[in-house]
Write a protein that holds these residues in place. Sequence first.
Motif, short mmCIF file in Angstrom:
data_model
loop_
_atom_site.label_atom_id
_atom_site.label_comp_id
_atom_site.label_asym_id
_atom_site.label_seq_id
_atom_site.Cartn_x
_atom_site.Cartn_y
_atom_site.Cartn_z
N ILE A 1 0.84 -1.21 0.00
CA ILE A 1 0.00 0.00 0.00
C ILE A 1 0.87 1.25 0.00
N GLN A 2 1.97 1.22 0.75
CA GLN A 2 2.90 2.36 0.73
C GLN A 2 3.42 2.60 -0.68
N GLU A 3 3.73 1.53 -1.38
CA GLU A 3 4.23 1.63 -2.76
C GLU A 3 3.16 2.27 -3.66
N ILE A 4 1.92 1.85 -3.50
CA ILE A 4 0.82 2.42 -4.29
C ILE A 4 0.64 3.90 -3.96
N ILE A 5 0.71 4.23 -2.68
CA ILE A 5 0.57 5.63 -2.27
C ILE A 5 1.66 6.48 -2.92
N LYS A 6 2.90 6.03 -2.83
CA LYS A 6 4.04 6.82 -3.31
C LYS A 6 4.14 6.87 -4.84
N ASN A 7 3.73 5.78 -5.53
CA ASN A 7 3.94 5.71 -6.98
C ASN A 7 2.65 5.72 -7.80
N GLY A 8 1.52 5.61 -7.14
CA GLY A 8 0.25 5.54 -7.85
C GLY A 8 0.03 4.16 -8.44
N LYS A 9 -1.18 3.93 -8.95
CA LYS A 9 -1.51 2.66 -9.59
C LYS A 9 -2.75 2.89 -10.44
N GLY A 10 -2.72 2.42 -11.67
CA GLY A 10 -3.85 2.63 -12.57
C GLY A 10 -4.09 4.11 -12.76
N SER A 11 -5.31 4.55 -12.50
CA SER A 11 -5.64 5.98 -12.67
C SER A 11 -5.30 6.80 -11.43
N MET A 12 -4.84 6.15 -10.36
CA MET A 12 -4.47 6.89 -9.14
C MET A 12 -3.09 7.50 -9.32
N PRO A 13 -2.99 8.81 -9.16
CA PRO A 13 -1.68 9.46 -9.27
C PRO A 13 -0.85 9.22 -8.01
N PRO A 14 0.47 9.38 -8.10
CA PRO A 14 1.31 9.30 -6.90
C PRO A 14 0.92 10.39 -5.91
N VAL A 15 1.03 10.07 -4.62
CA VAL A 15 0.75 11.05 -3.57
C VAL A 15 2.08 11.49 -2.98
N ASN A 16 2.29 12.78 -2.92
CA ASN A 16 3.52 13.33 -2.39
C ASN A 16 3.42 13.42 -0.87
N MET A 17 3.99 12.42 -0.18
CA MET A 17 4.02 12.44 1.28
C MET A 17 5.27 11.72 1.75
N SER A 18 5.65 11.98 2.96
CA SER A 18 6.85 11.37 3.52
C SER A 18 6.67 9.86 3.66
N GLU A 19 7.79 9.14 3.77
CA GLU A 19 7.75 7.69 3.99
C GLU A 19 7.00 7.37 5.28
N GLU A 20 7.25 8.17 6.32
CA GLU A 20 6.60 7.96 7.62
C GLU A 20 5.09 8.12 7.50
N ASP A 21 4.64 9.17 6.81
CA ASP A 21 3.21 9.38 6.63
C ASP A 21 2.59 8.29 5.77
N ALA A 22 3.30 7.83 4.74
CA ALA A 22 2.79 6.76 3.90
C ALA A 22 2.61 5.48 4.71
N LYS A 23 3.56 5.19 5.60
CA LYS A 23 3.45 4.00 6.46
C LYS A 23 2.28 4.16 7.43
N THR A 24 2.17 5.32 8.04
CA THR A 24 1.06 5.57 8.97
C THR A 24 -0.28 5.39 8.26
N LEU A 25 -0.40 5.95 7.07
CA LEU A 25 -1.63 5.85 6.30
C LEU A 25 -1.92 4.41 5.88
N ALA A 26 -0.91 3.72 5.37
CA ALA A 26 -1.09 2.33 4.93
C ALA A 26 -1.52 1.44 6.10
N ASP A 27 -0.87 1.61 7.24
CA ASP A 27 -1.23 0.81 8.42
C ASP A 27 -2.65 1.11 8.87
N TRP A 28 -3.04 2.39 8.81
CA TRP A 28 -4.40 2.76 9.21
C TRP A 28 -5.42 2.14 8.26
N ILE A 29 -5.16 2.19 6.97
CA ILE A 29 -6.09 1.61 5.98
C ILE A 29 -6.26 0.12 6.25
N LEU A 30 -5.17 -0.58 6.54
CA LEU A 30 -5.24 -2.02 6.79
C LEU A 30 -6.01 -2.36 8.06
#
Length: 100
Positions: free
Chosen positions: A69-98
């Motif tokens: 999920i962190q990889e998808i957040i940082k690089n995008g997937k399909g029609s989702m664009p990459p999201v510009n956020m820190s590695e720490e925030d991407a991990k926090t977000l991915a863990d919360w989504i899970l």
Amino acid sequence: MKKKVLVVVFGFLLILAACGGGDDTDGGGDSAGEKLYANNCAICHGGNLQGGGGPELTGLSSKYSSEDIQEIIKNGKGSMPPVNMSEEDAKTLADWILEQ
């Protein structure tokens, strides 16, 4: 003169009360992940992860790891664009989504 001073002081206090005291230290019950989601994802994935312009994000723990999920957040997937956020925030977000 005293009335004018009292009106000014009362007005100033009223403005301060309406504006609040700044940042809430308790976060109002929202976790960091929930805030990141609300600010970056909810517009496409819905307020309750139910989907909309983007796919539903519930039940992802059986398909994706936090790293996926962190990889998808940082690089995008399909029609989702990459999201510009820190590695720490991407991990926090991915863990919360899970956790949802």
